[in-house]
Design a protein around this motif. Structure first.
Motif, mmCIF file in Angstrom:
data_model
loop_
_atom_site.group_PDB
_atom_site.id
_atom_site.type_symbol
_atom_site.label_atom_id
_atom_site.label_comp_id
_atom_site.label_asym_id
_atom_site.label_seq_id
_atom_site.Cartn_x
_atom_site.Cartn_y
_atom_site.Cartn_z
ATOM 1 N N LYS A 223 -26.433 2.335 19.900
ATOM 2 C CA LYS A 223 -26.721 3.227 18.773
ATOM 3 C C LYS A 223 -27.056 4.636 19.254
ATOM 4 O O LYS A 223 -26.914 5.598 18.511
ATOM 5 C CB LYS A 223 -27.867 2.637 17.946
ATOM 6 N N ASP A 224 -27.498 4.758 20.498
ATOM 7 C CA ASP A 224 -27.868 6.068 21.060
ATOM 8 C C ASP A 224 -26.618 6.693 21.713
ATOM 9 O O ASP A 224 -26.176 6.272 22.784
ATOM 10 C CB ASP A 224 -28.978 5.843 22.112
ATOM 11 N N ILE A 225 -26.080 7.697 21.049
ATOM 12 C CA ILE A 225 -24.797 8.273 21.504
ATOM 13 C C ILE A 225 -24.933 8.919 22.890
ATOM 14 O O ILE A 225 -24.016 8.831 23.717
ATOM 15 C CB ILE A 225 -24.260 9.270 20.436
ATOM 16 N N VAL A 226 -26.068 9.533 23.162
ATOM 17 C CA VAL A 226 -26.274 10.163 24.473
ATOM 18 C C VAL A 226 -26.394 9.069 25.541
ATOM 19 O O VAL A 226 -25.834 9.186 26.642
ATOM 20 C CB VAL A 226 -27.534 11.067 24.466
ATOM 21 N N ARG A 248 -27.224 18.689 27.252
ATOM 22 C CA ARG A 248 -27.708 19.475 26.108
ATOM 23 C C ARG A 248 -28.038 18.573 24.921
ATOM 24 O O ARG A 248 -28.928 18.870 24.132
ATOM 25 C CB ARG A 248 -26.673 20.527 25.719
ATOM 26 N N GLY A 249 -27.317 17.478 24.784
ATOM 27 C CA GLY A 249 -27.629 16.517 23.722
ATOM 28 C C GLY A 249 -29.000 15.909 23.938
ATOM 29 O O GLY A 249 -29.791 15.744 23.004
ATOM 30 N N TYR A 250 -29.309 15.608 25.177
ATOM 31 C CA TYR A 250 -30.627 15.065 25.537
ATOM 32 C C TYR A 250 -31.710 16.111 25.239
ATOM 33 O O TYR A 250 -32.735 15.814 24.615
ATOM 34 C CB TYR A 250 -30.618 14.684 27.021
ATOM 35 N N GLN A 251 -31.432 17.358 25.656
ATOM 36 C CA GLN A 251 -32.420 18.431 25.426
ATOM 37 C C GLN A 251 -32.643 18.676 23.933
ATOM 38 O O GLN A 251 -33.721 19.051 23.502
ATOM 39 C CB GLN A 251 -31.948 19.735 26.094
ATOM 40 N N ALA A 252 -31.573 18.438 23.153
ATOM 41 C CA ALA A 252 -31.683 18.648 21.695
ATOM 42 C C ALA A 252 -32.307 17.444 20.992
ATOM 43 O O ALA A 252 -32.426 17.437 19.760
ATOM 44 C CB ALA A 252 -30.300 18.942 21.112
ATOM 45 N N GLY A 253 -32.670 16.413 21.754
ATOM 46 C CA GLY A 253 -33.322 15.248 21.160
ATOM 47 C C GLY A 253 -32.376 14.279 20.476
ATOM 48 O O GLY A 253 -32.785 13.470 19.644
ATOM 49 N N LEU A 254 -31.096 14.340 20.857
ATOM 50 C CA LEU A 254 -30.124 13.454 20.196
ATOM 51 C C LEU A 254 -30.062 12.073 20.836
ATOM 52 O O LEU A 254 -29.385 11.184 20.323
ATOM 53 C CB LEU A 254 -28.723 14.092 20.239
ATOM 54 N N GLY A 255 -30.727 11.888 21.955
ATOM 55 C CA GLY A 255 -30.701 10.585 22.623
ATOM 56 C C GLY A 255 -31.220 10.725 24.037
ATOM 57 O O GLY A 255 -31.647 11.814 24.452
#
Ligand code: SF4
Length: 370
Positions: A223-226, A248-255
């Motif tokens: 479920k966690d795309i990152v 950047r996805g990790y830094q943006a809190g996306l996973g």
């Protein structure tokens, strides 16, 4: 703790998909009466055995699973590479359309339907960006990417696959920005309920279109795309933090990209780790002295250049020291400029117009041997 399931395929795909869903915690994802959208990665008219496209048999197995779970309707949709004159061909000429229909689902090319418009959604996106209405009209969205290297983004996995939900005419502007940040911004607007990576046949080297197939028989889901992209990158021999969309996805809190924080179910990552050829190694091996300046260039120019270069036997056939595309600027005197994005420099350099110019025309321009 987020879960990513990893499976080395050992039996038929229908069984493996059921196992993958159970291991990833998606067993109860689909509720009775749900409308389910599957978003594969269809790349022009490439057959899945090239590694360029999601395997239609994986898609068929997910369709069957979704119906068994009680789905009312399953729709398979994509808006493929915008250089393709008739986008329906990516379904009709690859076998995907027929296999989807036989599985009881219908397929759509997003460009033929409505888009929900987002204005000022992110400074990394065009002022106005359209996202397919199917993304918002479905009850559950399942993202099913291919597993490939990518000459711009290093890899193309689930995060990048969501770009296929963007309105076709927005994609060029999308690429003029920082494509990695733009993909992260799109991932803030589209939240699939599950992300699957089809690693039955991957693509290494000059992905996403001109690389070499890798038969690795893998499936990943979570479920966690990152997290899913991080696990797949690791398997390709690329550290997650090397991939800008992941970082950047990790830094943006996306996973989460930290594999120590992710519960891996199924097979062990360390047992399956490979060492895929990266995109730059393919070009630098064949053309060690050719400089490619392609900052901000989208897949249209990049791919048509690669197709042209694929057709060139050796560096001695090329008339220029450098090729410039997208938002990049010519530095070398003997540069050739590709595509209308470079028009502000045309008066001083050899160039070809078009958006994108055709690969055959690029080859004619850059080669000494016409
Ligand atoms: S000219 Fe090339 S890089 Fe520029 S938008 Fe068109 S296809 Fe993309």
């Amino acid at each position: 703790m987020n879960t990513v399931s990893v499976i080395k395929i050992k039996s038929d795909l229908d069984n493996e998909i059921v196992k993958l869903m159970d291991l990833s915690g998606a067993k109860d994802l689909i509720k009775s009466g749900d409308i389910v959208l599957l978003k594969p990665n269809l790349h022009a008219v490439q057959h899945y055995t090239t590694g360029g496209t999601t395997n239609p048999y994986v898609v068929a197995a997910v369709i069957k699973w979704a119906y068994k779970c009680g789905a009312k309707e399953v729709i398979v949709g994509d808006s493929p590479y915008y250089g393709l004159s008739d986008p329906r061909r990516c379904f009709t000429e690859t076998g995907m359309g027929e296999i989807v229909e036989k599985s009881g689902a219908r397929w759509v090319t997003f460009g033929e339907h409505e888009f929900r418009i987002f204005r000022s959604a992110s400074r990394h996106l065009p002022e106005e960006v359209g996202i397919s209405r199917f993304v918002f009209d479905c009850d559950k969205m399942i993202n099913i990417s291919a597993m490939k290297t990518h000459f711009n983004c290093l890899v193309t996995l689930c995060m990048k696959n969501l770009k296929g939900c963007v309105r076709p005419e927005d994609k060029a502007a999308f690429h003029k920005a920082d494509v990695n940040r733009a993909i992260v911004a799109i991932n803030s607007l589209i939240k699939p309920h599950l992300n699957i990576i089809d690693g039955t046949v991957g693509m290494e080297g000059m992905g996403p279109a001109s690389g070499t197939p890798v038969n690795c028989n893998l499936l990943l889901a979570g479920k966690d795309i990152v997290g899913v992209d991080s696990a797949a990158s690791f398997l390709m021999g690329i550290q997650p933090e090397e991939v800008m969309t992941i970082k950047r996805g990790y830094q943006a809190g996306l996973g989460d990209m930290n594999l120590d924080n992710i519960q891996i179910t199924g097979d062990k990552l360390d047992d399956l780790k490979m060492n895929w050829k990266r995109p730059d190694s393919t070009i630098t091996e064949k053309f060690p002295n050719l400089i490619i300046r392609n900052k901000g260039a989208c897949s249209g120019c990049n791919m048509n250049l690669l197709v042209a270069l694929n057709d060139v036997k050796s560096e001695s056939e090329i008339s220029y020291n450098a090729v410039v595309m997208g938002q990049d600027e010519p530095v070398e005197k003997n540069s050739v400029l590709i595509g209308k994005c470079t028009s502000s420099f045309w008066k001083d350099y050899d160039h070809i117009s078009g958006c994108p110019p055709k690969s055959g025309d690029i080859k004619k321009l850059i080669c000494l041997i016409k």
